[in-house]
Design an enzyme around this catalytic site. Structure first.
Site, mmCIF file in Angstrom:
data_model
loop_
_atom_site.group_PDB
_atom_site.id
_atom_site.type_symbol
_atom_site.label_atom_id
_atom_site.label_comp_id
_atom_site.label_asym_id
_atom_site.label_seq_id
_atom_site.Cartn_x
_atom_site.Cartn_y
_atom_site.Cartn_z
ATOM 1 N N HIS A 404 0.554 -1.214 0.038
ATOM 2 C CA HIS A 404 0.049 -0.006 0.067
ATOM 3 C C HIS A 404 0.877 1.227 0.006
ATOM 4 C CE1 HIS A 404 -3.766 2.309 1.556
ATOM 5 N NE2 HIS A 404 -2.632 3.250 1.693
ATOM 6 N N GLU A 405 1.805 1.434 1.057
ATOM 7 C CA GLU A 405 2.504 2.678 1.034
ATOM 8 C C GLU A 405 3.603 2.759 0.112
ATOM 9 O OE1 GLU A 405 1.765 4.771 2.932
ATOM 10 O OE2 GLU A 405 0.322 3.587 4.371
ATOM 11 N N HIS A 408 1.952 4.487 -2.766
ATOM 12 C CA HIS A 408 1.921 5.951 -2.553
ATOM 13 C C HIS A 408 3.279 6.527 -2.840
ATOM 14 C CE1 HIS A 408 -1.697 6.608 -0.649
ATOM 15 N NE2 HIS A 408 -1.437 5.950 0.472
ATOM 16 N N HIS A 411 4.030 6.523 -6.657
ATOM 17 C CA HIS A 411 3.259 7.774 -7.287
ATOM 18 C C HIS A 411 4.125 8.884 -7.113
ATOM 19 C CE1 HIS A 411 -0.953 9.455 -7.531
ATOM 20 N NE2 HIS A 411 -0.126 10.105 -8.322
#
Length: 626
Positions: A404-405, A408, A411
C-alpha cells in the site's frame, strides 16, 4: 523458506519477523535515511534560519505580478522555491519526531517547521488576491509569451477558479494565521495518543503486552478470543478515560474547519474541503448513499466471516481475527520486500526496478519501537525521494501495508520524474488509488501461487476484509465526519460523550447490530478517538472512492498483462506520472475510470460478490470432505 513452497503447506509459518523494542536495536537497513534530507540537525537549523530570512524578501514582488511575464515568473519562482525548502524542513522534522514521539527536541523542530509554514502562508497571503485583480486574459497572455511560466499554468488557472472564495490581502493573511492556530488541536491529539497516555499492560496467552495503538492493531488479530476481549477492553477502555480531552481536541479541529468555511464563503465545511480538488459534494454524498444501499452485501460478508470463524455470535471484537485458523503467514521485512516486488510485476520492469532501488536506498522505516508513531504513511520531498513509515509486525496485514505505502511512494517517485515542482503534488483523491491498486495486485498474485484451499480461503477472506475495512469502514468514518461537522454547523457542541453516542449509533447501523448480524458492544463507542484521520478535514472518504477506482483499474491491468498487452497499464502509469497537473476526476477518466458514473462502484460490488462466491464454494467443498 521459499514462498511458493510455503503456500503449499497446511500451516505455512514463515520466518519470524525482525523485532526490536528500542530504536538503537534496529539494524540500519530497516531504518529510513534522513541524512538524504539534512546530514545533521545543525544543517537543518541552518536551512531553517536561511528560509526564515528569505520570507520578508517575498514581499518585494507584491504589487508587481502584472508588470510583465518576467516579473510574474520571478515572483512564482521565488514563492515555489520557498515552499520547496519548507517541505524539506517539515518532512525531516516530522520524520525525526515520529521516530520517538517522547523526545522533546524533535518536537521542537516540528513545531518550528509548523510555525514557518504559518509564517510563509502569511507572507504569501497577498498572492492570490493580487492575481485575481489582474485581467485573466493578461495572465494567460503572460503564460503564452514566456515558456518559463508553463509549469505554473495549472496553478494560475486554479487561482482564477477560486476567485469567489479568495479574500483581500489583509483578510487572507488573517485566515492563514488563524489556520496555523488550528494545528494545535491535531498536535495535542497526536502527543496525547502516541506519547502521554499510560497505555495498560495485560496478560495474554502469549505473555504480557502493553496495549498502545500499534500493539492494539497487532493483538486484536489474535486467534484467541479471550485475548481479543482483553485487548479491546484495555484499549477502548483507556480511550474512554480520555474521551473528554479527545472530544475537546476534535471539536477544536472541527471549529477550525467551520472558520475556513465561513471566512471563504462556502455553503458548508464539506464544500470547502472538496473545493481544493474540484470534487463535487454530490460525489461524497453519493458514496454514502451507494454504501447504504449495499449494506446487504456487507452483511453477507459478515455472515461469511462468522461461518469461517465457527462462531454462534459474531462480535465487533472478532472482525480482525484470522478467518482461517490453520493458516499463519509470517514474513520478515526482506521477504515482504521481495514478495511486493514480485506482485507488482504487471506494472512493468521500470516500475519494479525503481521500487527495488528505493528499498535498497532506505526509503522505509520498518519496525515498531517504543515511542514511535503508530500506523503507516508515505511522504516525500521533491528532488530527494519518498519516505515510508511502517510498524511492521510480520503479519499479512503488514505485507499488505508495505504494498500500500509503496504505491504511494511510487506515485510520488513517478510524479517527481515527470513533473516540474509546481505540478508534481498529486491530489489526495487519486493518491489512494495508487496504494489500493497495489494491494489488489498483491492479493491476486498470492492467490495465483496458493496451492491449497486453506490458503486460498485465508487470502480471499483477507481480500474481503480489505473491502470491508476500506470501502465500508472508511465510508462509516466519512459519515461520522460529515455528521459531526453538520452538528457543529447547526451550533451544537461536540463533547467526547456525544461523539461516542453518535459513533456507536452509526457503527451499529453499518454492522447490523439490531438485525443480529454483528454485535457491537457499548465499549466500541470510543473507537472514534483512535482515528487520526478525523484531523485531516474530510480525508477518509477518499479511501473508499479510491478503492472503487483502483478495483476497476487493477482488473483491467491484470487481464491485459495475462495477454501480454500494456494499453491500460500505460494509461494508469500515465496518471501516476501526471502528478497534480490536472484535476483528479480528469486524471482518473484519462486512466480509464469515470467516477461521475455508477459503473466503478458496481464493479467493486461485483468483485466483492465474486470473492464471496469463491469463499462459499471452498467452504462447501470442505464441508463435503468432512
Amino acid at each position: 523458506m521459499h514462498f511458493a513452497r510455503a503456500l503449499a503447506l497446511v500451516v505455512p509459518l514463515l520466518a519470524a519477523p525482525v523485532s526490536a523494542r528500542e530504536r538503537s536495536e534496529v539494524p540500519d537497513k530497516y531504518k529510513w535515511n534522513l541524512a538524504d534530507l539534512y546530514p545533521s540537525e545543525a544543517a537543518w537549523t541552518k536551512a531553517r534560519d536561511a528560509l526564515r530570512a528569505r520570507l520578508p524578501r517575498l514581499a518585494e514582488h507584491q504589487g508587481h505580478l502584472g508588470d510583465s511575464a518576467e516579473a510574474l515568473f520571478r515572483a512564482l519562482d521565488a514563492i515555489y522555491g520557498a515552499q520547496l525548502e519548507l517541505s524539506r524542513l517539515a518532512v525531516y522534522a516530522e520524520a525525526l519526531s515520529d521516530e520517538d514521539t517522547r523526545a522533546a527536541r524533535p518536537r521542537e523542530l516540528r513545531q518550528a517547521a509548523e510555525q514557518l509554514q504559518v509564517d510563509l502562508g502569511a507572507a504569501l497571503a497577498w498572492v492570490r488576491p493580487e492575481l485575481l485583480r489582474l485581467d485573466a486574459a493578461k495572465v494567460r497572455g503572460f503564460v503564452e509569451k514566456d515558456p518559463r511560466l508553463a509549469p505554473y499554468r495549472f496553478f494560475l488557472e486554479d487561482t482564477l477558479r477560486a476567485k469567489p472564495h479568495t479574500l483581500s490581502a489583509s483578510e487572507e493573511k488573517l485566515v492563514a494565521e488563524a489556520e496555523g492556530v488550528g494545528q494545535g488541536a491535531r498536535s495535542a491529539y497526536g502527543i496525547l495518543k502516541d506519547a502521554d497516555i499510560p497505555w495498560p499492560t495485560v496478560r495474554l496467552t502469549t505473555g504480557e503486552a502493553r496495549i498502545d495503538p500499534s500493539a492494539f492493531t497487532l493483538h486484536r488479530a489474535s486467534k484467541v478470543r479471550e485475548d481479543r476481549d482483553k485487548v479491546f477492553d484495555a484499549f477502548l477502555g483507556t480511550l474512554r478515560t480520555y474521551q473528554g480531552t479527545m472530544g475537546a481536541t476534535l471539536y477544536a479541529q472541527v471549529k477550525g474547519h467551520l472558520f475556513t468555511k465561513t471566512a471563504r464563503r462556502f455553503e458548508s465545511a464539506l464544500a470547502a474541503a472538496l473545493f481544493t480538488d474540484n470534487i463535487p459534494t454530490a460525489v461524497y454524498r453519493r458514496l454514502l448513499a451507494d454504501v447504504h444501499a449495499s449494506l446487504p452485501t456487507f452483511h453477507r460478508s459478515l455472515a461469511l466471516r462468522k461461518r469461517m470463524l465457527g462462531l454462534d455470535v459474531l462480535r465487533y471484537q472478532d472482525l480482525y481475527a484470522p478467518a482461517v485458523a490453520t493458516v499463519d503467514l509470517r514474513f520478515d521485512p526482506d521477504e515482504a520486500r521481495s514478495l511486493t516486488l514480485d506482485a507488482l510485476a504487471p506494472l512493468g520492469t521500470a516500475y519494479v526496478q525503481e521500487l527495488r532501488k528505493g528499498f535498497e536506498s532506505r526509503w522505509t522505516d520498518f519496525l515498531p519501537t517504543t515511542g514511535k508513531r503508530a500506523g503507516a504513511y508515505s511522504t516525500g520531498v521533491y528532488g530527494v525521494h519518498p519516505y515510508q513509515l511502517l510498524n511492521f509486525n510480520g503479519l499479512y496485514l503488514d505485507l499488505s501495508t508495505l504494498a500500500h505505502e509503496s504505491g504511494h511512494s511510487m506515485h510520488t517517485a513517478l510524479a517527481f520524474e515527470h513533473q516540474p515542482y509546481p505540478t508534481f503534488e498529486y491530489p489526495i483523491f487519486v493518491a489512494e488509488v495508487a496504494s489500493t491498486f497495489n494491494e489488489n495486485l498483491l492479493v491476486h498474485h498470492l492467490l495465483g501461487r496458493a496451492k491449497d484451499d486453506a490458503t486460498r480461503l485465508f487470502l480471499l477472506g483477507t481480500q474481503l476484509d480489505n473491502l470491508r475495512q476500506t470501502l465500508f469502514r472508511q465510508t462509516q468514518f466519512a459519515e461520522f465526519e460529515l455528521a459531526i461537522h453538520e452538528l457543529a454547523e447547526r451550533g451544537e457542541t461536540l463533547t467526547g460523550e456525544n461523539l461516542s453516542a453518535l459513533y456507536l449509533k452509526i457503527t451499529r447501523e453499518y454492522y447490523g447490530h439490531d438485525q443480529g448480524v454483528c454485535r457491537v458492544d457499548d465499549l466500541v463507542a470510543t473507537e472514534w478517538a483512535m482515528i487520526p484521520h478525523f484531523y485531516r478535514n474530510f480525508y477518509v472518504y477518499q479511501y473508499a472512492t479510491s478503492l472503487v477506482a483502483s478495483t476497476s483499474l487493477a482488473r483491467g491491468v491484470r487481464e491485459e498483462a495475462a495477454r501480454g498487452e500494456t494499453r491500460r497499464r500505460d494509461a494508469y502509469l500515465g496518471m501516476l506520472a501526471a502528478g497534480g497537473s490536472r484535476y483528479p476526476i480528469d486524471l482518473l477518466r484519462d486512466a480509464g475510470v469515470d467516477m461521475t458514473t455508477p459503473a466503478p462502484f458496481k464493479a467493486a460490488m461485483a468483485e466483492m460478490n465474486a470473492t464471496m462466491d469463491e469463499i462459499e464454494r471452498l467452504l462447501q467443498k470442505q464441508a463435503r470432505a468432512r
